[in-house]
Design an enzyme around this catalytic site. Structure first.
Site, PDB file in Angstrom:
ATOM      1  N   SER A 131       5.238 -15.287  -6.115  1.00 58.87           N
ATOM      2  CA  SER A 131       5.630 -15.096  -7.514  1.00 58.87           C
ATOM      3  C   SER A 131       7.122 -15.382  -7.624  1.00 58.87           C
ATOM      4  O   SER A 131       7.843 -15.301  -6.612  1.00 58.87           O
ATOM      5  CB  SER A 131       5.377 -13.637  -7.913  1.00 58.87           C
ATOM      6  OG  SER A 131       5.954 -13.356  -9.170  1.00 58.87           O
ATOM      7  N   TYR A 144       7.010  -4.283  -6.956  1.00 63.84           N
ATOM      8  CA  TYR A 144       6.317  -5.580  -6.909  1.00 63.84           C
ATOM      9  C   TYR A 144       7.225  -6.660  -6.322  1.00 63.84           C
ATOM     10  O   TYR A 144       6.795  -7.440  -5.472  1.00 63.84           O
ATOM     11  CB  TYR A 144       5.873  -5.949  -8.327  1.00 63.84           C
ATOM     12  CG  TYR A 144       5.097  -7.246  -8.452  1.00 63.84           C
ATOM     13  CD1 TYR A 144       3.909  -7.445  -7.754  1.00 63.84           C
ATOM     14  CD2 TYR A 144       5.539  -8.258  -9.298  1.00 63.84           C
ATOM     15  CE1 TYR A 144       3.186  -8.631  -7.887  1.00 63.84           C
ATOM     16  CE2 TYR A 144       4.827  -9.443  -9.446  1.00 63.84           C
ATOM     17  CZ  TYR A 144       3.648  -9.628  -8.740  1.00 63.84           C
ATOM     18  OH  TYR A 144       2.935 -10.805  -8.875  1.00 63.84           O
TER      19      TYR A 144
HETATM   20  N1  LIG Z   1      -0.322 -13.369 -13.824  1.00 59.37           N
HETATM   21  C1  LIG Z   1       0.928 -13.586 -13.465  1.00 59.37           C
HETATM   22  O1  LIG Z   1       1.857 -13.616 -14.327  1.00 59.37           O
HETATM   23  C2  LIG Z   1       1.278 -13.833 -12.020  1.00 59.37           C
HETATM   24  C3  LIG Z   1       2.519 -14.399 -11.735  1.00 59.37           C
HETATM   25  C4  LIG Z   1       2.881 -14.633 -10.413  1.00 59.37           C
HETATM   26  C5  LIG Z   1       2.012 -14.290  -9.396  1.00 59.37           C
HETATM   27  N2  LIG Z   1       0.806 -13.712  -9.691  1.00 59.37           N
HETATM   28  C6  LIG Z   1      -0.069 -13.370  -8.562  1.00 59.37           C
HETATM   29  O2  LIG Z   1      -1.269 -14.094  -8.686  1.00 59.37           O
HETATM   30  C7  LIG Z   1      -2.337 -13.398  -8.027  1.00 59.37           C
HETATM   31  C8  LIG Z   1      -3.536 -13.304  -8.967  1.00 59.37           C
HETATM   32  O3  LIG Z   1      -3.161 -12.587 -10.133  1.00 59.37           O
HETATM   33  P1  LIG Z   1      -3.860 -12.803 -11.553  1.00 59.37           P
HETATM   34  O4  LIG Z   1      -2.778 -12.966 -12.544  1.00 59.37           O
HETATM   35  O5  LIG Z   1      -4.937 -13.811 -11.465  1.00 59.37           O
HETATM   36  O6  LIG Z   1      -4.444 -11.314 -11.797  1.00 59.37           O
HETATM   37  P2  LIG Z   1      -5.932 -10.729 -11.941  1.00 59.37           P
HETATM   38  O7  LIG Z   1      -6.661 -11.438 -13.024  1.00 59.37           O
HETATM   39  O8  LIG Z   1      -5.737  -9.252 -12.039  1.00 59.37           O
HETATM   40  O9  LIG Z   1      -6.605 -11.076 -10.532  1.00 59.37           O
HETATM   41  C9  LIG Z   1      -6.318 -10.344  -9.370  1.00 59.37           C
HETATM   42  C10 LIG Z   1      -7.402 -10.625  -8.357  1.00 59.37           C
HETATM   43  O10 LIG Z   1      -7.072  -9.971  -7.123  1.00 59.37           O
HETATM   44  C11 LIG Z   1      -8.216  -9.288  -6.669  1.00 59.37           C
HETATM   45  N3  LIG Z   1      -7.851  -8.148  -5.854  1.00 59.37           N
HETATM   46  C12 LIG Z   1      -7.004  -7.131  -6.179  1.00 59.37           C
HETATM   47  N4  LIG Z   1      -6.953  -6.246  -5.172  1.00 59.37           N
HETATM   48  C13 LIG Z   1      -7.778  -6.722  -4.187  1.00 59.37           C
HETATM   49  C14 LIG Z   1      -8.159  -6.267  -2.908  1.00 59.37           C
HETATM   50  N5  LIG Z   1      -7.674  -5.119  -2.412  1.00 59.37           N
HETATM   51  N6  LIG Z   1      -9.016  -7.005  -2.171  1.00 59.37           N
HETATM   52  C15 LIG Z   1      -9.518  -8.155  -2.662  1.00 59.37           C
HETATM   53  N7  LIG Z   1      -9.202  -8.650  -3.863  1.00 59.37           N
HETATM   54  C16 LIG Z   1      -8.345  -7.932  -4.618  1.00 59.37           C
HETATM   55  C17 LIG Z   1      -8.978  -8.893  -7.924  1.00 59.37           C
HETATM   56  O11 LIG Z   1     -10.365  -8.773  -7.645  1.00 59.37           O
HETATM   57  P3  LIG Z   1     -11.190  -7.406  -7.493  1.00 59.37           P
HETATM   58  O12 LIG Z   1     -10.574  -6.395  -8.418  1.00 59.37           O
HETATM   59  O13 LIG Z   1     -12.592  -7.805  -7.870  1.00 59.37           O
HETATM   60  O14 LIG Z   1     -11.061  -7.051  -6.049  1.00 59.37           O
HETATM   61  C18 LIG Z   1      -8.756 -10.133  -8.787  1.00 59.37           C
HETATM   62  O15 LIG Z   1      -9.724 -11.106  -8.511  1.00 59.37           O
HETATM   63  C19 LIG Z   1      -1.737 -12.052  -7.589  1.00 59.37           C
HETATM   64  O16 LIG Z   1      -1.351 -12.131  -6.231  1.00 59.37           O
HETATM   65  C20 LIG Z   1      -0.506 -11.913  -8.478  1.00 59.37           C
HETATM   66  O17 LIG Z   1       0.478 -11.088  -7.892  1.00 59.37           O
HETATM   67  C21 LIG Z   1       0.418 -13.491 -10.971  1.00 59.37           C
END
Ligand SMILES: NC(=O)c1ccc[n+]([C@@H]2O[C@H](COP(=O)([O-])OP(=O)(O)OC[C@H]3O[C@@H](n4cnc5c(N)ncnc54)[C@H](OP(=O)(O)O)[C@@H]3O)[C@@H](O)[C@H]2O)c1
Length: 245
Positions: A131, A144
């Site tokens: 990120s 975070y």
């Molecule tokens: N959205 C943003 O602005 C942004 C920006 C930079 C980076 N990111 C990063 O991108 C990644 C995905 O985020 P997103 O925005 O797509 O959010 P999201 O829609 O909340 O997706 C998060 C995913 O991670 C999974 N997860 C969480 N805890 C887990 C665990 N203990 N074991 C296995 N799976 C787990 C969740 O699945 P389950 O709950 O089904 O396990 C879900 O599929 C993250 O690493 C986040 O930090 C996001």
């Protein structure tokens, strides 16, 4: 014909689900891993992939995931992760900090350790979903940003340690991406607060933007390592500098 094999963690939502779809469209067989079985089962059926229920913080679940993947893996996308809370350091919840480190850092570590031999065997590529929070700091974000900084340095260290191995190690560092779960998770289900994050931003990134970039990174020729891709919406100049209309 055998397809290259990809594993996407956190494939039940947001960036992970979009990446599983994009890698499948690019010709990969995709193993979709997450905790919510129903969601990954539906996705796997849609893209002709495989679903494996896995909490990346659980060593036994990660061992079972690695066994399901087998001895060759072309692409590993360590995407499972997220932010919990937006509290100042002075009042931050220690359990939130611990949970963020556990999923974003230790979860990635466990999956990498379990699958590195399979990645080396296939001359594969690791894409860690970091990120911009791993490059900068912002008020309320320290639990975070600390975890994503740790992931960033882990990625760089692996690239140093594995320079003589046939495996590539990369990081994508997105800015603001409007996904289903990220802000809802951060604010523990408070939908109104979650929606405020994107209020007035004309066009935040969407999961497909990141999925397309990850797929490009993962499909470069074997001698090309994309060390780091930082990707933000046009309206975001820095983590805390966002243009709102
Ligand atoms: N959205 C943003 O602005 C942004 C920006 C930079 C980076 N990111 C990063 O991108 C990644 C995905 O985020 P997103 O925005 O797509 O959010 P999201 O829609 O909340 O997706 C998060 C995913 O991670 C999974 N997860 C969480 N805890 C887990 C665990 N203990 N074991 C296995 N799976 C787990 C969740 O699945 P389950 O709950 O089904 O396990 C879900 O599929 C993250 O690493 C986040 O930090 C996001």
């Amino acid at each position: 014909m055998t397809h290259p094999l990809a594993l996407v963690t956190g494939a039940s939502s947001g960036i992970g689900a979009a990446t599983a779809r994009a890698l499948a469209a690019a010709g990969h067989e995709v193993v979709c891993a997450a905790r919510r079985t129903d969601r990954i089962a539906d996705l796997a059926a849609e893209i002709d992939g495989r679903a494996v229920t896995c909490d990346v913080t659980d060593p036994d679940a990660v061992a079972a995931l690695a066994a399901e993947v087998g001895d060759r893996l072309d692409v590993l996308v360590n995407n499972a992760g997220g932010a919990y809370g937006l509290d100042p350091v002075a009042t931050g919840d220690v359990e939130d900090w611990r949970a963020m480190y556990e999923v974003n850092v230790i979860g990635t570590l466990r999956v990498v350790q379990a699958l590195l031999p399979s990645l080396v065997a296939a001359e594969g590529v690791i894409v860690n979903v970091g990120s911009i929070a791993g490059r900068t700091s912002y008020e309320g974000g320290a639990g975070y940003t600390a975890a994503k900084h740790a992931l960033a340095t882990m990625t760089e260290t692996m690239r140093l340690e594995l320079v003589d191995q046939p495996v590539r190690v990369t990081e994508i560092a997105p800015g603001m991406v409007q996904t289903e779960g990220f802000s809802l998770t951060r604010f523990k289900g408070d939908r109104e607060r979650a929606e405020q994050v994107y209020a007035g931003v004309a066009e935040p990134l969407v999961a497909d933007d990141i999925a397309e970039a990850i797929t490009w990174m993962a499909t470069r020729p074997r001698h090309v390592n994309i060390d780091l891709m930082v990707i933000k919406p046009r309206a975001q100049a820095a983590a805390h500098k966002v243009h709102r209309e």
